[in-house]
Design a protein around this motif. Structure first.
Motif, mmCIF file in Angstrom:
data_model
loop_
_atom_site.group_PDB
_atom_site.id
_atom_site.type_symbol
_atom_site.label_atom_id
_atom_site.label_comp_id
_atom_site.label_asym_id
_atom_site.label_seq_id
_atom_site.Cartn_x
_atom_site.Cartn_y
_atom_site.Cartn_z
ATOM 1 N N GLY A 308 1.184 -1.649 -0.050
ATOM 2 C CA GLY A 308 0.440 0.052 -0.053
ATOM 3 C C GLY A 308 1.025 1.420 -0.026
ATOM 4 O O GLY A 308 0.269 1.638 -0.460
ATOM 5 N N LEU A 309 2.298 0.895 1.169
ATOM 6 C CA LEU A 309 2.594 2.361 0.838
ATOM 7 C C LEU A 309 3.704 2.492 -0.671
ATOM 8 O O LEU A 309 3.898 3.722 -0.757
ATOM 9 C CB LEU A 309 3.327 2.355 1.849
ATOM 10 C CG LEU A 309 3.341 2.551 3.352
ATOM 11 C CD1 LEU A 309 5.209 1.859 4.590
ATOM 12 C CD2 LEU A 309 2.853 3.982 3.773
ATOM 13 N N ALA A 310 3.720 1.154 -0.945
ATOM 14 C CA ALA A 310 4.122 1.975 -2.523
ATOM 15 C C ALA A 310 3.446 2.066 -3.742
ATOM 16 O O ALA A 310 4.238 2.893 -4.685
ATOM 17 C CB ALA A 310 5.097 0.526 -2.894
ATOM 18 N N PHE A 311 2.056 2.319 -3.525
ATOM 19 C CA PHE A 311 1.684 3.471 -3.749
ATOM 20 C C PHE A 311 1.304 4.741 -4.559
ATOM 21 O O PHE A 311 0.682 5.373 -4.433
ATOM 22 C CB PHE A 311 0.443 2.669 -4.617
ATOM 23 C CG PHE A 311 0.210 1.042 -5.158
ATOM 24 C CD1 PHE A 311 0.381 1.381 -6.540
ATOM 25 C CD2 PHE A 311 0.280 0.150 -4.702
ATOM 26 C CE1 PHE A 311 0.035 0.669 -7.156
ATOM 27 C CE2 PHE A 311 -0.289 -0.830 -4.899
ATOM 28 C CZ PHE A 311 -0.139 -0.576 -6.883
ATOM 29 N N LEU A 312 2.115 5.130 -2.287
ATOM 30 C CA LEU A 312 1.436 6.976 -2.002
ATOM 31 C C LEU A 312 2.234 7.430 -3.118
ATOM 32 O O LEU A 312 1.507 8.726 -3.116
ATOM 33 C CB LEU A 312 2.298 6.253 -0.728
ATOM 34 C CG LEU A 312 1.265 6.565 0.383
ATOM 35 C CD1 LEU A 312 2.439 6.285 1.991
ATOM 36 C CD2 LEU A 312 -0.084 6.715 0.278
ATOM 37 N N TYR A 362 11.797 -1.915 -6.481
ATOM 38 C CA TYR A 362 11.013 -1.186 -5.942
ATOM 39 C C TYR A 362 11.588 0.967 -6.311
ATOM 40 O O TYR A 362 11.560 0.988 -6.952
ATOM 41 C CB TYR A 362 10.029 -0.895 -4.482
ATOM 42 C CG TYR A 362 9.626 0.654 -4.679
ATOM 43 C CD1 TYR A 362 8.249 0.491 -5.435
ATOM 44 C CD2 TYR A 362 9.738 1.389 -3.548
ATOM 45 C CE1 TYR A 362 7.049 1.582 -5.268
ATOM 46 C CE2 TYR A 362 8.651 2.442 -3.285
ATOM 47 C CZ TYR A 362 7.580 2.812 -5.008
ATOM 48 O OH TYR A 362 6.667 3.695 -4.658
ATOM 49 N N ALA A 363 12.594 0.943 -5.296
ATOM 50 C CA ALA A 363 13.311 2.813 -5.971
ATOM 51 C C ALA A 363 13.938 2.518 -7.420
ATOM 52 O O ALA A 363 13.568 4.221 -7.887
ATOM 53 C CB ALA A 363 14.058 3.289 -4.706
ATOM 54 N N ALA A 364 14.472 1.802 -7.427
ATOM 55 C CA ALA A 364 15.343 2.294 -9.191
ATOM 56 C C ALA A 364 14.861 1.453 -10.452
ATOM 57 O O ALA A 364 14.868 2.149 -11.869
ATOM 58 C CB ALA A 364 16.140 0.842 -9.113
ATOM 59 N N HIS A 365 13.775 0.765 -9.761
ATOM 60 C CA HIS A 365 13.057 -0.260 -11.413
ATOM 61 C C HIS A 365 11.412 0.616 -11.257
ATOM 62 O O HIS A 365 10.565 0.644 -12.450
ATOM 63 C CB HIS A 365 13.355 -1.553 -11.528
ATOM 64 C CG HIS A 365 14.408 -1.747 -11.790
ATOM 65 N ND1 HIS A 365 15.276 -2.299 -10.808
ATOM 66 C CD2 HIS A 365 15.290 -1.390 -12.643
ATOM 67 C CE1 HIS A 365 16.375 -2.474 -11.382
ATOM 68 N NE2 HIS A 365 16.406 -1.494 -12.499
ATOM 69 N N VAL A 366 10.758 0.165 -9.902
ATOM 70 C CA VAL A 366 8.984 0.135 -10.341
ATOM 71 C C VAL A 366 8.738 2.058 -9.790
ATOM 72 O O VAL A 366 7.313 2.077 -10.258
ATOM 73 C CB VAL A 366 8.623 -0.030 -8.723
ATOM 74 C CG1 VAL A 366 7.138 -0.284 -9.373
ATOM 75 C CG2 VAL A 366 9.087 -2.347 -9.254
ATOM 76 N N LEU A 367 9.296 2.218 -8.592
ATOM 77 C CA LEU A 367 8.544 3.605 -8.553
ATOM 78 C C LEU A 367 8.401 5.098 -9.224
ATOM 79 O O LEU A 367 7.572 5.467 -10.067
ATOM 80 C CB LEU A 367 9.486 4.483 -7.542
ATOM 81 C CG LEU A 367 9.600 6.276 -6.954
ATOM 82 C CD1 LEU A 367 7.883 6.256 -6.173
ATOM 83 C CD2 LEU A 367 10.564 6.914 -6.580
ATOM 84 N N ALA A 368 9.319 5.225 -10.466
ATOM 85 C CA ALA A 368 9.602 5.758 -11.764
ATOM 86 C C ALA A 368 8.205 5.216 -12.535
ATOM 87 O O ALA A 368 7.465 6.834 -12.987
ATOM 88 C CB ALA A 368 10.739 5.754 -12.458
#
Length: 497
Positions: A308-312, A362-368
């Protein structure tokens, strides 16, 4: 302008926005908040994997099939009265679901939630449509409302994870009682109750039965395709029946004395383009939540709260785009520029996600890519929702608003079913081509399925970009978000808000 026209300093209108926004958030997040709670609910109540999907389907079936009826009832009964009935009913159904001791009672409560949501969601949007008529104020209000409509699903994932891990799955339903209570107090204080004048309109009963049956068949058919496959006779039977009933509905609306949905509402080029854009965005949005959630939890090993936090950040970009669009870009460029731009960004974000593999972080590939898709949704939804209800006579504001919600719901059902089927087929093909099946091959097969879903999601957005660029009128041609609505309410409105 009537005495009810809002002014920039009218604080009551912004409190009205807060009330209807809260109700809309409750309805939208409920489509996803229960998903994360399902494993816990299943362990507690002892239902099978095959039965599990009915917890989701019961809500979407009732919601999707009754939306147009709910929108028309808000026109006939008055906005405030309908809104309060919807709030109280949704809260009661949620309390019943939270207290469920059996699978059958839980499914029944979810269907009741969907029915009252079908009353509540279009009424909330209709209140907004009839309250904010000054273009600048309308743009700001719909920017907030569109952001809520786009972000609610992601908020549901976060809230569902927190509640399930901290206080138990039942609070995914009980939380609605708390939200509804706050919204109810606000509705009683801030929603105006206008007296009805003129003759009482009549409900189009044949049209209601035809469109409700058609939408039920459509949502059920795509939901069944997701679980039983496209070769299931029930899938094709329901989809065929849906097409027949919806075609009959259109023919009936052309001759009905009191049509449920006057065809002039949807046949306007701008509004038709807006409804289609919301449908495409709904298909892409539900798909992204589903497969990125799978990837984060099953491949990267995230907990529900971490997921859930990853979608913030995605929600943050959605809100930013919604505010920039409605306050700066939509009045200047109109939906013909903004919506195709948002669709193009959505396609880029989806294609970016196809590069994910088991070694991605997550930080390098999913976030953007998530942030790009969030910005895309924030660009598409407010502009489309404003245009979809712009210029509609107050008498039909409810049913026009319901058509927006119907487009999003049907788009979500179609997108989820199609993308799930395509992903499952790609996963199965990968396993067949890569034997023996080791755990590593299983992970790679799942990622191949997700990647296929992302490619098709990108195709949805590309089709949406082309469609919206062709259909939306240029600024100054017909309805414009930078102008006064063309169709004003009469001096003596027939319908109460």
């Amino acid at each position: 302008m009537s005495s009810h026209t809002p002014t920039p300093t009218n604080r009551g209108h912004w409190l009205t926005l807060a009330v209807v926004g809260l109700a809309q958030l409750m309805v939208v997040l409920d489509a996803t908040v229960v998903n994360i709670a399902l494993p816990s609910a299943q362990a507690d109540l002892g239902f099978s994997d095959g039965q599990r999907q009915w917890i989701i389907t019961a809500y979407s079936l009732a919601f999707g099939s009754l939306l147009l009826l709910g929108g028309r009832l808000s026109d006939l009964m008055g906005r405030k009265r309908t809104f309060i009935i919807g709030l109280v009913g949704f809260a009661a159904a949620s309390a019943l679901g939270g207290a469920s001791g059996t699978f059958e009672l839980l499914v029944a409560s979810r269907a009741l939630q969907g029915a009252f949501a079908a009353l509540l969601a279009p009424t909330a949007l209709a209140v907004l449509t009839t309250t904010f008529t000054i273009p600048k104020e309308r743009a700001r209000a719909f920017g907030v409302f569109g952001a809520i409509a786009g972000a609610g699903g992601a908020v549901g994932l976060l809230l569902g994870g927190i509640l399930t891990e901290t206080v138990g799955w039942r609070w995914n339903l009980y939380i609605n009682v708390v939200i509804a209570a706050v919204a109810l107090v606000g509705a009683l204080i801030y929603l105006p109750l206008l007296p009805r004048t003129g003759p009482r309109p009549k409900l189009d009963v044949p049209g209601t039965l035809l469109v409700s049956g058609g939408l039920f068949g459509l949502v059920f058919g795509f939901s069944n395709a997701e679980t039983d496959g496209w070769d299931s006779p029930l899938t094709w039977g329901m989809l065929t029946a849906a097409v027949i009933l919806l075609a009959a509905f259109v023919l009936w609306q052309r001759r009905a004395a009191h049509p449920l949905l006057p065809l002039s509402i949807v046949l306007d080029r701008n509004r038709g383009a807006a409804y289609l854009s919301v449908m495409v965005a709904g298909a892409g949005m539900f798909g992204i939540f589903l497969f990125v959630t799978y990837y984060l939890q099953l491949t990267l090993g995230y907990s529900p709260i971490q997921t859930g936090l990853a979608f913030l950040p995605m929600i943050g970009m959605l809100i930013l785009a919604a505010q920039l669009g409605t306050n700066i870009f939509i009045p200047r460029f109109g939906p013909k520029v903004l919506v195709p731009m948002g669709m193009t960004l959505g396609a880029i974000g989806m294609i970016w996600l196809t590069f994910l593999d088991e070694s991605s972080t997550y930080a390098a590939h999913v976030l953007a890519p998530l942030m790009v898709i969030g910005f895309a949704m924030g660009t598409i939804m407010p502009a489309s929702m404003q245009t979809a209800t712009l210029g509609v006579n107050r008498e039909f504001a409810g049913v026009a608003s319901a058509t927006v919600n119907t487009s999003q719901q049907v788009g979500g059902s179609i997108g989820t079913a199609l993308l799930n089927t395509l992903a499952a087929t790609a996963t199965a093909d990968f396993l067949v081509a890569n034997t023996p099946t080791t755990p590593e091959v299983g992970v790679q097969a799942a990622i191949a399925g997700y990647s296929t879903a992302y490619w098709w999601g990108a195709a949805f957005f590309v089709a949406g970009a082309i469609m919206s660029a062709l259909l939306f009128r240029r600024r100054g041609h017909g309805l414009s978000l930078a102008q006064e609505p063309v169709v004003q309410a009469s001096a003596d409105p027939v319908i109460a808000r």
